[in-house]
Design an enzyme around this catalytic site. Structure first.
Site, mmCIF file in Angstrom:
data_model
loop_
_atom_site.group_PDB
_atom_site.id
_atom_site.type_symbol
_atom_site.label_atom_id
_atom_site.label_comp_id
_atom_site.label_asym_id
_atom_site.label_seq_id
_atom_site.Cartn_x
_atom_site.Cartn_y
_atom_site.Cartn_z
ATOM 1 C CE1 TYR A 175 -8.385 12.870 -2.528
ATOM 2 C CE2 TYR A 175 -7.596 11.728 -0.579
ATOM 3 C CZ TYR A 175 -8.498 11.842 -1.616
ATOM 4 O OH TYR A 175 -9.501 10.921 -1.740
ATOM 5 C CG ASN A 202 2.898 14.885 -1.398
ATOM 6 O OD1 ASN A 202 3.446 14.379 -2.376
ATOM 7 N ND2 ASN A 202 1.898 14.292 -0.757
ATOM 8 C CB SER A 241 -4.384 9.282 11.054
ATOM 9 O OG SER A 241 -4.426 7.974 10.547
ATOM 10 C CE1 TYR A 260 1.040 10.809 8.322
ATOM 11 C CE2 TYR A 260 0.013 8.678 8.751
ATOM 12 C CZ TYR A 260 -0.092 10.014 8.427
ATOM 13 O OH TYR A 260 -1.335 10.571 8.211
ATOM 14 C CE LYS A 317 -0.802 13.257 10.603
ATOM 15 N NZ LYS A 317 -1.300 14.565 10.231
HETATM 16 P P1 NAD Z 1 -1.227 15.769 1.034
HETATM 17 O O1 NAD Z 1 0.204 15.360 1.012
HETATM 18 O O2 NAD Z 1 -1.986 15.737 -0.235
HETATM 19 O O3 NAD Z 1 -1.362 17.222 1.679
HETATM 20 C C1 NAD Z 1 -0.472 17.707 2.649
HETATM 21 C C2 NAD Z 1 0.008 19.068 2.198
HETATM 22 O O4 NAD Z 1 0.892 19.609 3.180
HETATM 23 C C3 NAD Z 1 0.752 19.049 0.875
HETATM 24 O O5 NAD Z 1 0.141 19.977 -0.006
HETATM 25 C C4 NAD Z 1 2.168 19.454 1.226
HETATM 26 O O6 NAD Z 1 2.786 20.181 0.180
HETATM 27 C C5 NAD Z 1 1.950 20.280 2.477
HETATM 28 N N1 NAD Z 1 3.081 20.340 3.408
HETATM 29 C C6 NAD Z 1 3.797 19.295 3.905
HETATM 30 N N2 NAD Z 1 4.758 19.763 4.717
HETATM 31 C C7 NAD Z 1 4.650 21.118 4.745
HETATM 32 C C8 NAD Z 1 5.381 22.151 5.384
HETATM 33 N N3 NAD Z 1 6.438 21.892 6.168
HETATM 34 N N4 NAD Z 1 4.992 23.439 5.202
HETATM 35 C C9 NAD Z 1 3.938 23.714 4.389
HETATM 36 N N5 NAD Z 1 3.221 22.773 3.731
HETATM 37 C C10 NAD Z 1 3.587 21.484 3.916
HETATM 38 O O7 NAD Z 1 -1.954 14.866 2.144
HETATM 39 P P2 NAD Z 1 -3.508 14.696 2.453
HETATM 40 O O8 NAD Z 1 -3.888 13.326 2.086
HETATM 41 O O9 NAD Z 1 -4.281 15.848 1.925
HETATM 42 O O10 NAD Z 1 -3.450 14.753 4.038
HETATM 43 C C11 NAD Z 1 -3.702 15.944 4.754
HETATM 44 C C12 NAD Z 1 -3.503 15.672 6.227
HETATM 45 O O11 NAD Z 1 -4.380 14.606 6.634
HETATM 46 C C13 NAD Z 1 -2.097 15.204 6.585
HETATM 47 O O12 NAD Z 1 -1.758 15.757 7.842
HETATM 48 C C14 NAD Z 1 -2.245 13.701 6.696
HETATM 49 O O13 NAD Z 1 -1.291 13.163 7.564
HETATM 50 C C15 NAD Z 1 -3.640 13.589 7.288
HETATM 51 N N6 NAD Z 1 -4.287 12.295 7.007
HETATM 52 C C16 NAD Z 1 -4.386 11.854 5.719
HETATM 53 C C17 NAD Z 1 -4.978 10.633 5.454
HETATM 54 C C18 NAD Z 1 -5.078 10.114 4.049
HETATM 55 O O14 NAD Z 1 -5.344 8.933 3.849
HETATM 56 N N7 NAD Z 1 -4.917 10.930 3.023
HETATM 57 C C19 NAD Z 1 -5.489 9.858 6.510
HETATM 58 C C20 NAD Z 1 -5.395 10.350 7.803
HETATM 59 C C21 NAD Z 1 -4.778 11.584 8.051
HETATM 60 C C1 UD1 Z 2 -2.409 3.405 5.501
HETATM 61 C C2 UD1 Z 2 -1.414 3.685 6.603
HETATM 62 C C3 UD1 Z 2 -1.990 4.698 7.585
HETATM 63 C C4 UD1 Z 2 -2.416 5.946 6.836
HETATM 64 C C5 UD1 Z 2 -3.383 5.571 5.714
HETATM 65 C C6 UD1 Z 2 -3.744 6.746 4.869
HETATM 66 C C7 UD1 Z 2 -0.061 1.653 6.812
HETATM 67 C C8 UD1 Z 2 0.296 0.498 7.686
HETATM 68 N N1 UD1 Z 2 -1.043 2.450 7.273
HETATM 69 O O1 UD1 Z 2 -3.571 2.860 6.085
HETATM 70 O O2 UD1 Z 2 -1.035 5.032 8.573
HETATM 71 O O3 UD1 Z 2 -3.046 6.856 7.734
HETATM 72 O O4 UD1 Z 2 -2.768 4.601 4.860
HETATM 73 O O5 UD1 Z 2 -2.634 7.276 4.217
HETATM 74 O O6 UD1 Z 2 0.528 1.863 5.764
HETATM 75 N N2 UD1 Z 2 -3.829 -2.958 0.306
HETATM 76 C C9 UD1 Z 2 -3.565 -3.961 -0.616
HETATM 77 N N3 UD1 Z 2 -2.819 -3.634 -1.708
HETATM 78 C C10 UD1 Z 2 -2.322 -2.384 -1.935
HETATM 79 C C11 UD1 Z 2 -2.591 -1.373 -0.981
HETATM 80 C C12 UD1 Z 2 -3.338 -1.699 0.126
HETATM 81 O O7 UD1 Z 2 -4.003 -5.086 -0.455
HETATM 82 O O8 UD1 Z 2 -1.644 -2.167 -2.951
HETATM 83 C C13 UD1 Z 2 -4.693 -3.257 1.475
HETATM 84 C C14 UD1 Z 2 -4.028 -3.055 2.820
HETATM 85 O O9 UD1 Z 2 -3.402 -4.237 3.247
HETATM 86 C C15 UD1 Z 2 -5.239 -2.657 3.684
HETATM 87 C C16 UD1 Z 2 -6.172 -1.918 2.715
HETATM 88 O O10 UD1 Z 2 -5.786 -2.356 1.407
HETATM 89 O O11 UD1 Z 2 -5.914 -3.812 4.144
HETATM 90 C C17 UD1 Z 2 -6.065 -0.404 2.790
HETATM 91 O O12 UD1 Z 2 -4.691 -0.029 2.663
HETATM 92 P P1 UD1 Z 2 -4.229 1.501 2.544
HETATM 93 O O13 UD1 Z 2 -5.035 2.191 1.521
HETATM 94 O O14 UD1 Z 2 -2.749 1.524 2.392
HETATM 95 O O15 UD1 Z 2 -4.657 2.119 3.950
HETATM 96 P P2 UD1 Z 2 -4.292 1.645 5.443
HETATM 97 O O16 UD1 Z 2 -3.341 0.512 5.449
HETATM 98 O O17 UD1 Z 2 -5.556 1.472 6.191
#
Ligand code: NAD
Ligand code: UD1
Length: 344
Positions: free
Chosen positions: A13, A37, A126, A151, A155
Site C-alpha cells: 500500500y 501481502n 509507526s 507487531y 517496530k
Molecule cells: P503492506 O502489507 O501493503 O506492504 C508491505 C509489503 O511488504 C507487502 O507488499 C508484502 O508483500 C511485503 N513483505 C512482507 N514481508 C516481506 C518479506 N519477508 N520479504 C519481502 N517482502 C515482504 O503494508 P503497508 O501498509 O504498505 O505498510 C508498509 C510499512 O509501513 C510496513 O512496514 C508497516 O508496518 C508500516 N506501517 C504501516 C502503517 C499502516 O497503517 N498501513 C502504519 C504505520 C507503519
Molecule cells: C492500528 C494498530 C496500529 C497500526 C495501525 C495501522 C491496534 C491496537 N493498533 O492503529 O498498531 O500501526 O492500525 O495499521 O490495532 N475503529 C472502530 N471500528 C473499526 C476499526 C477501528 O471503531 O472497525 C476505531 C479504533 O478503535 C480507533 C480508530 O477507529 O479508535 C482507528 O483504528 P485503526 O484504523 O485500526 O487504527 P489504530 O487503532 O490507530
C-alpha cells in the site's frame, strides 16, 4: 545523477504510492517484494500512472545473499524499508511469525547493506511505538512506550537495532519515519489499500460498508476521553505520506545520525468525525453500532508534525475530505481490490 532507491515491500500500500512519487521526481525505483501481502498488479498500475518502467524482484528480505546481489547489481544508494507483516491481531496469535519476518528480515537486510557498503536506510516506523502517550500532540521527544502487541514491539525493536547499528557504524544514515494513520489512495483510483479478508482498520472497513460488502461499522467504544467519546487518530493521506519519503531521500545528505520524524497532519479526528466526512463524500448514511472497546486501543493519538516541516520541508497537503474521497474512488473502481485470483 538521481539516486537509485530500493523499496523493500514496494508492491504494498504505502510502497506503491511512494514508488509513484519517486518516479515522478525522476528517481530510479527498484522494488523488492515477496508479494506475501500484495499483488504484482499494483506495480503494473504504478507503471501505468507514471509511464515509467520499474525493475521488480519477487524475493524475500530473509534471503541475505540475494539482497546483496541486488544491492550491488542495481547500485543502490538508498533503501526504503517497507517490507513487514502488519496485521496487529494476527501478530498476537502468531508472534514468532511476526518476529521472524520483521526482525530477522530486517537483520538480514541490514547485514546485506553493511556487507556491500550501502549505508542509507529510511524505515517505516509507526506511532504505535509511543504506546499510550501521556501527552498529545506527540513530539518525537516523547519517550517510546509500552506496545500492546508483537507487531508494535517489532517496530520498536527494529528502531533500536538501527539505532545501535548507527552507534557502532556512524556512516550509517538512519531515518525513522513514524507514520500516524495512513488512509486514502492515489487520485487515479488505480492503486490503494487492499486488505485481505475483513479489514481491521477503520477506513477500509467504512469503505466496504459504503460499497455494500459489509453491513455496518462496529465502533469500538464511545466512552473514551475525547470530544465525542470515540477514539481520536491523526489520519494522513497516503500520497502526503509518500511525499514525506521523497523529502527524506532528497534531504539525506544534510541529515545526521539517527533522525526520528513523525509523518502526520497534526490534527485528530474521532471515529464519528471520519464516518461523517465519509457520509458527506458519498451522500448517504453509513450504518454503525457502538460496541465495546477493542483491546489495546488508546483514547487519542495525534502528532506534533513540526519537525518534519523544519527538517524535511514537508507538510501534509490533503484534508480528511480528500482522504475519504480518494479512498472511495479506489473502493468503487476496485470493489475486490486487485482481484485475488489474478495474484501471482
Ligand atoms: P503492506 O502489507 O501493503 O506492504 C508491505 C509489503 O511488504 C507487502 O507488499 C508484502 O508483500 C511485503 N513483505 C512482507 N514481508 C516481506 C518479506 N519477508 N520479504 C519481502 N517482502 C515482504 O503494508 P503497508 O501498509 O504498505 O505498510 C508498509 C510499512 O509501513 C510496513 O512496514 C508497516 O508496518 C508500516 N506501517 C504501516 C502503517 C499502516 O497503517 N498501513 C502504519 C504505520 C507503519
Ligand atoms: C492500528 C494498530 C496500529 C497500526 C495501525 C495501522 C491496534 C491496537 N493498533 O492503529 O498498531 O500501526 O492500525 O495499521 O490495532 N475503529 C472502530 N471500528 C473499526 C476499526 C477501528 O471503531 O472497525 C476505531 C479504533 O478503535 C480507533 C480508530 O477507529 O479508535 C482507528 O483504528 P485503526 O484504523 O485500526 O487504527 P489504530 O487503532 O490507530
Amino acid at each position: 545523477m538521481k539516486k537509485r532507491v530500493l523499496l523493500t515491500g514496494g508492491a504494498g500500500y504505502i510502497g506503491s504510492h511512494t514508488a509513484v512519487e519517486l518516479l515522478d521526481k525522476g528517481y530510479n525505483v527498484i522494488i523488492y517484494d515477496n508479494l506475501s501481502n500484495s499483488s504484482k498488479i499494483a506495480i503494473e498500475r504504478v507503471e501505468k500512472i507514471t509511464g515509467k518502467n520499474i525493475k521488480f524482484y519477487k524475493a524475500d528480505i530473509l534471503d541475505t545473499e540475494f539482497l546483496k546481489k541486488v544491492l550491488i547489481d542495481e547500485k543502490i544508494d538508498v533503501v526504503i524499508h517497507f517490507a513487514a507483516l502488519k496485521a496487529v491481531g494476527e501478530s498476537v496469535k502468531n508472534p514468532l511469525k511476526y518476529y521472524h519476518n520483521n526482525l530477522t528480515g530486517t537483520l538480514s537486510l541490514l547485514k546485506a547493506m553493511e556487507d556491500v557498503g550501502c549505508k542509507n536506510i529510511i524505515f517505516s516506523s509507526s506511532a504505535t511505538v509511543y504506546g499510550d502517550p501521556e501527552v498529545t500532540p506527540i513530539t518525537e521527544d516523547v519517550p517510546k512506550g509500552f506496545c500492546t502487541n508483537p507487531y508494535g514491539w517489532s517496530k520498536s525493536f527494529m528502531e533500536q537495532i538501527m539505532t545501535d547499528l548507527h552507534t557502532a557504524n556512524p556512516d550509517f544514515k538512519v531515518v525513522l519515519l513514524r507514520y500516524f494513520n495512513p488512509i486514502g489512495a492515489h487520485k487515479s483510483g488505480l492503486i490503494g489499500e487492499d486488505p485481505q479478508g475483513i479489514p481491521s482498520n477503520l477506513l477500509p472497513y467504512i469503505s466496504q460498508v459504503a460499497v455494500g460488502e459489509l453491513e455496518y461499522v462496529h465502533i469500538f467504544g464511545d466512552d473514551y476521553k475525547t470530544h465525542d467519546g470515540t477514539g481520536v487518530r491523526d489520519y494522513i493521506h497516503v500520497v502526503d505520506l509518500a511525499r514525506g519519503h521523497v523529502k527524506a531521500v532528497e534531504n539525506l545528505e544534510k541529515l545526521n545520525g539517527v533522525e526520528i520524524i513523525n509523518l502526520a497532519t497534526g490534527k485528530g479526528y474521532s471515529v464519528l468525525d471520519v464516518i461523517k466526512s465519509f457520509e458527506e463524500v458519498i451522500g448517504k448514511k453509513i450504518p454503525y453500532k457502538i460496541e465495546k472497546r477493542r483491546a489495546g486501543d488508546i483514547d487519542k493519538s495525534f502528532a506534533d508534525a513540526s519537525k518534519a516541516k523544519k527538517v524535511l520541508g514537508w507538510q501534509a497537503q490533503y484534508d480528511i475530505k480528500d482522504m475519504c474521497e480518494d479512498a472511495w474512488r479506489w473502493q468503487k473502481m476496485n470493489p475486490r481490490g486487485y482481484e485475488r485470483e489474478e495474484k501471482i
